[in-house]
Structure formats: C-alpha cells, structure tokens
Write an enzyme that holds these catalytic residues in place. Sequence first.
Site, PDB file in Angstrom:
ATOM      1  N   SER A 231      38.172  30.342  38.013  1.00  0.00           N
ATOM      2  CA  SER A 231      38.471  31.676  37.328  1.00  0.00           C
ATOM      3  C   SER A 231      40.034  32.454  37.155  1.00  0.00           C
ATOM      4  O   SER A 231      40.548  31.382  36.642  1.00  0.00           O
ATOM      5  CB  SER A 231      38.134  32.494  39.026  1.00  0.00           C
ATOM      6  OG  SER A 231      37.557  33.318  38.991  1.00  0.00           O
TER       7      SER A 231
ATOM      8  N   SER B  53      40.228  32.827  54.235  1.00  0.00           N
ATOM      9  CA  SER B  53      40.098  32.769  53.172  1.00  0.00           C
ATOM     10  C   SER B  53      38.655  31.482  52.349  1.00  0.00           C
ATOM     11  O   SER B  53      38.419  30.119  53.712  1.00  0.00           O
ATOM     12  CB  SER B  53      40.825  32.079  52.257  1.00  0.00           C
ATOM     13  OG  SER B  53      40.476  31.897  50.756  1.00  0.00           O
ATOM     14  N   GLY B  54      37.987  31.727  52.454  1.00  0.00           N
ATOM     15  CA  GLY B  54      36.618  30.401  51.503  1.00  0.00           C
ATOM     16  C   GLY B  54      37.080  29.503  50.368  1.00  0.00           C
ATOM     17  O   GLY B  54      36.618  28.998  50.187  1.00  0.00           O
ATOM     18  N   THR B  55      38.130  30.141  49.309  1.00  0.00           N
ATOM     19  CA  THR B  55      38.790  29.637  48.491  1.00  0.00           C
ATOM     20  C   THR B  55      39.544  28.692  47.925  1.00  0.00           C
ATOM     21  O   THR B  55      40.207  28.062  47.512  1.00  0.00           O
ATOM     22  CB  THR B  55      38.305  30.227  47.463  1.00  0.00           C
ATOM     23  OG1 THR B  55      39.594  31.598  46.838  1.00  0.00           O
ATOM     24  CG2 THR B  55      37.317  31.233  47.209  1.00  0.00           C
TER      25      THR B  55
HETATM   26  P1  NG1 Z   1      38.414  34.931  49.688  1.00  0.00           P
HETATM   27  O1  NG1 Z   1      39.674  33.594  49.358  1.00  0.00           O
HETATM   28  O2  NG1 Z   1      37.152  34.113  50.862  1.00  0.00           O
HETATM   29  O3  NG1 Z   1      39.659  35.738  50.247  1.00  0.00           O
HETATM   30  C1  NG1 Z   1      38.857  35.317  47.573  1.00  0.00           C
HETATM   31  C2  NG1 Z   1      38.377  36.523  47.066  1.00  0.00           C
HETATM   32  C3  NG1 Z   1      36.828  37.430  47.675  1.00  0.00           C
HETATM   33  C4  NG1 Z   1      36.433  36.515  46.140  1.00  0.00           C
HETATM   34  C5  NG1 Z   1      36.274  35.398  45.986  1.00  0.00           C
HETATM   35  C6  NG1 Z   1      35.403  34.675  45.270  1.00  0.00           C
HETATM   36  C7  NG1 Z   1      39.908  38.436  48.390  1.00  0.00           C
HETATM   37  C8  NG1 Z   1      40.951  39.290  49.038  1.00  0.00           C
HETATM   38  N1  NG1 Z   1      38.960  37.354  48.644  1.00  0.00           N
HETATM   39  O4  NG1 Z   1      37.892  34.961  48.071  1.00  0.00           O
HETATM   40  O5  NG1 Z   1      36.848  38.433  47.385  1.00  0.00           O
HETATM   41  O6  NG1 Z   1      36.312  37.464  45.003  1.00  0.00           O
HETATM   42  O7  NG1 Z   1      37.678  34.875  45.970  1.00  0.00           O
HETATM   43  O8  NG1 Z   1      35.879  34.622  43.841  1.00  0.00           O
HETATM   44  O9  NG1 Z   1      40.234  39.367  46.978  1.00  0.00           O
HETATM   45 ZN    ZN Z   2      36.519  35.411  38.323  1.00  0.00          ZN
END
Ligand code: NG1
Ligand code: ZN
Length: 550
Positions: free
Chosen positions: A68, A505-507
């Site tokens: 992404s 964060s999850g990513t």
């Molecule tokens: P994380 O990294 O969990 O904050 C980010 C975005 C989410 C979502 C995911 C998946 C922010 C603050 N966080 O997640 O909204 O789009 O990536 O791509 O934008």
């Molecule tokens: Zn994307």
Amino acid sequence: MSSLPVETIASLADQHPKPAHITFQYGTAGFRTLGNVLDSVLFRVGVLAALRSKKQDGKVIGVMVTASHNPEPDNGVKLVDPRGEMLEASWEGHATTLANAATTEDFIAVLENIVKTTKIDLSKPARVVYARDTRPSGPALVASLEDGFKAIGAEARNGGVTTTPILHYYVRAMNTKGTKDAYGEDTEDGYFTKLSTAFGKLVSGKAPLPPLIVDCANGVGADGIAKISPYLGDHLKLVAVNTATTTSGALNNACGADYVKTSQKLPPSLAGHIKPGQRACSLDGDADRLIYYYMDDRNQFHMLDGDKIAALVAAFIVDLVKTAGLEEDIKVGVVQTAYANGASTKYLTERVPVRCVPTGVKHLHHAAEHYSVGVYFEANGHGTVLFSSETQAKLASHEPSTPAQSTALNYLKSLTELINQTVGDAISDMLLVEAVLAHRSYSGVEWDSLYVDLPNRLVKVVVADRHAFHTEDAERKLVSPKGLQAKIDDLVKRYDGGRSFVRPSGTEDVVRVYAEAVIRSHADDLAFRVAGLVYDETGGDPATRPKEFI
Ligand code: NG1
Ligand code: ZN
C-alpha cells in the site's frame, strides 16, 4: 476425504525456508514488512489461501501482494474472502501461526492442525485469484506464492499488476458469476465499464467539472487512471501526475495519499500543476486510499480528507433517499474511527447516526453492514459505502410516484453500481466525489466549507514493546500501561477542545499518538506532550528521545 499432498508441499516448502529470528504477524492489513524477508510467508500464504477456498466450498479466495502506502522496499500480502471482503478474523491467527512455523515439519504440522480444527474437506476444489502492485519485489514474491498454489494443487488465476480494489472486485465477480447477485464481468474491462457507465448516468445533463489532477503516487493507480480515462469520455478529464511506476525509489515518495494526509501538504511535484481554485487528489500506492485538496486564491493548501468525503457523500445520499420518498425504509449511517476529525463527527452526528469503531477496515466494514446504507471512511481516505441487500431490493422494487422521485431513485441505483462495495477504492471513490460535486455545483471551496477541521497532529513513538499497549472504547482509552491514561487525561484538560489518544499501530512497529485542539499550536503541543509522556513512561532511552517531544 482426501489428505494433504504432504510430500509435494514439503519439497517445495524446503525451497522457501523461514528466516530465523523473524516473527511475522497477520495484522490489520495482512502481513507487511520488508519485501526481502517475505519469501516463506508468500509460499505459505499460497497454501493457506487454497485451504481457505476449500473451507469455503471451493469459492474463489483473493490474494493481494502489496504494501500500500508504505515505502518501496516494503511489501506484504493479504487474503480476500469470497464476497470480496477482508479475511475472517479467526483465520488471521491461522495465518500468523503458519507463517511462524520454524521448519518444514512444523509448517506441515500446523497445516494438518488447521485442517483438523477447522474441519476442512480436502476433497473440495481450491480456487484463487491473485495480483500484485508495482513494487520491484513483487515478481519474486508472486513466484513464491505460485509455488504455494502448486504445492497444494490450487486452481490459480493471475490477475497481473493491478489495484487492490480491482482484485477485491474480481473475487466478488468470480464468485457471483451467473447468479442473481452477479457483481460484474470479472475482467478489468468489466470493472471500468461498470464504473464509467454508472458515472455517466449520474452526471449526464450536469455541467462538466474542470479537469481533475490525479497524483498516482507513482504506483499501480497510474495504470488504473490511464485505463479508465477513455471510458469516461467527455464526462471527466483526468490529468495524471506521478505516474513513474518503473522509476526506482519513486513509489509513495513525497507524493500519494499518505504523504498528503500525514504531512498536510501539497506533494512538491504538484506545485507547478495546480492553479488557485483547482481541485486535485492523491491515490496511495495500491489505489485504495483517496485524499482531495485545492489551493485557494492566496496559494494556501486545503486538504479534503476521508472525513470530508464521508460528510459530502453521506449528506448527498440522505438527500437522495428523502427525495426518492424512501426516508422511512432506508436509514443511512456513518462509521468512523477515533482518527476522525472531531468537527466531522459533530457535523455528521447532527444529520445521521454515527458509530466509532477500532482502526482497521474490517471493523468499519462490519459496522457499516448494520445500516441500510453504511458510509464508512477512515480519515486517511480509505472507505466506501455499503448498500444492504434489503436496500438494493427496495431500490429495485420501489414505485416512484413523481418524476422527482423517479430521478432520485435512479441516481441511488447508479450509486450502487458506481461504488465498489467490496472495499475502499480510490478510483471508484474519486468518481463518487466528482459525481456529488457535479450535482451540488460545488468547487473544493464549497465542499470544504461543510465544516471546519479542528487542527490535529499525528505522531509516531518508537517504543521497546508496542504490544504492552492495550486500549478500550474503540481505542480511545488506554488500559495499559497502567496509569498512563490518567496522565493523558490531565494533559488534555488543559487545551480548549482538546482530544488525544494513544494506540499501538497494527502495521508498523510504533505507537501512534493523535491530538486535536481548537488552536493549531495547541494541537501540536498536546501531541508532542503526550508523545513525550509515552516515550518516558515506557522506558525510552533519553539519548534517542526525539527533540520535538515535550
Ligand atoms: P495502523 O498502522 O494500525 O495505524 C494504518 C492506518 C489505518 C489503516 C491501516 C491499514 C492510520 C492512523 N492508521 O493502521 O487507518 O488504514 O494502516 O492500511 O491512518
Ligand atoms: Zn492502500
């Protein structure tokens, strides 16, 4: 009931060994990390996708290889369930366990365990469709994925290089082919035809808007924009910029939706392109996020983010439902996350029911399914609109009693075709925004004035262990580390209109801090104070403490 082809799987698995010392996690966006450590993960995901398909009675499962908006060296992979939605949550755990099995033997043992515990009938067929974005690490990772399909004998269709939302569209289209719910032709042409036909119906007779500048983040969205342009004809002229998909290092670099949203700035590469008053938008690297903006007469930048899109679209749909005489039958609702600007939540709450859910598309999507028409957008520009099957049936059967009702009804039907209901889709959302602007005769200025954003700031904090952070109340409150929330609350009280929250964060391996306040300097101050608190409380090294943290 047949069994797993263990020998074939083992011999191919040996060619894709798991790197020691790396722990993988299937997070909110699947697996995502540096592309050069993902070989074993891709192979294993190939096998898992096939099992998921067998579990779903041979329905097509999607696999998208993308990271992404992340930097170019990153890559990732995620699975798409049969209706085109994100993988069911209970399988995320299986994916993680499988990716972390240390050896081929362990990997096979985990596979056998999944087959047993989820009661998979291995005699069922396995069908998958897969695609990738334009990242340089993509081809090698796709080859590993294909080995996974081969190992288990899946029937796999290569969707090539395409956007994440198009892959989601393929999955739904392939699974509904020939049924009364047929979603569309399962080809790129089918997708572009579906969207552009609906768009044509929505804007026909409306004064055409001036050309729209589209920043493609040097990613796969550039292909999508180039391909859809001829389908749009005179209805909308798109001027694509940042289309260098083969230039090393260009992807998402100082451009794209994430750059614009986080830096709250115009991509430098657009500086010469955008005239005062002219609107433009940015896609992210896999074209599932969309952020609009414009420059005013004083050359000031104004951002129109996912919250502004939700406000624009929800209000438009509410008006159409009313005009069509369907107010009693169709209830429009909006779903946001804690990152939604407080001013947007206020604007929307005065008009429709609004729910706040934890970050991650799957949470938004599922909450939106509870409304007749569920509008969901993350502030970062990822979102879509879901029309429930009862709503679609109502639209199909409703007998309008006036010409005005009939027109509004037809517009609503066209919206169900224009909007990619499987997942957020930058190209589909862009056409949706353009259609509403054409109906409202809005420029960016009028759209922007629906409400005034509260100044806000998002900060990343690198901590020793982000898994020590746990939240409740849709991520708006910390439960651990103990005592931290009380300190944040004390800080927030000192700022007019202050709001701040902290979540892992999850990513990315960071903790995120969000703050907003009535005055810009207060929003910044609050964010950096909370960030400082998080850093210090979790034992951050004073030597590497970022200097902006207060
Ligand atoms: P994380 O990294 O969990 O904050 C980010 C975005 C989410 C979502 C995911 C998946 C922010 C603050 N966080 O997640 O909204 O789009 O990536 O791509 O934008
Ligand atoms: Zn994307």
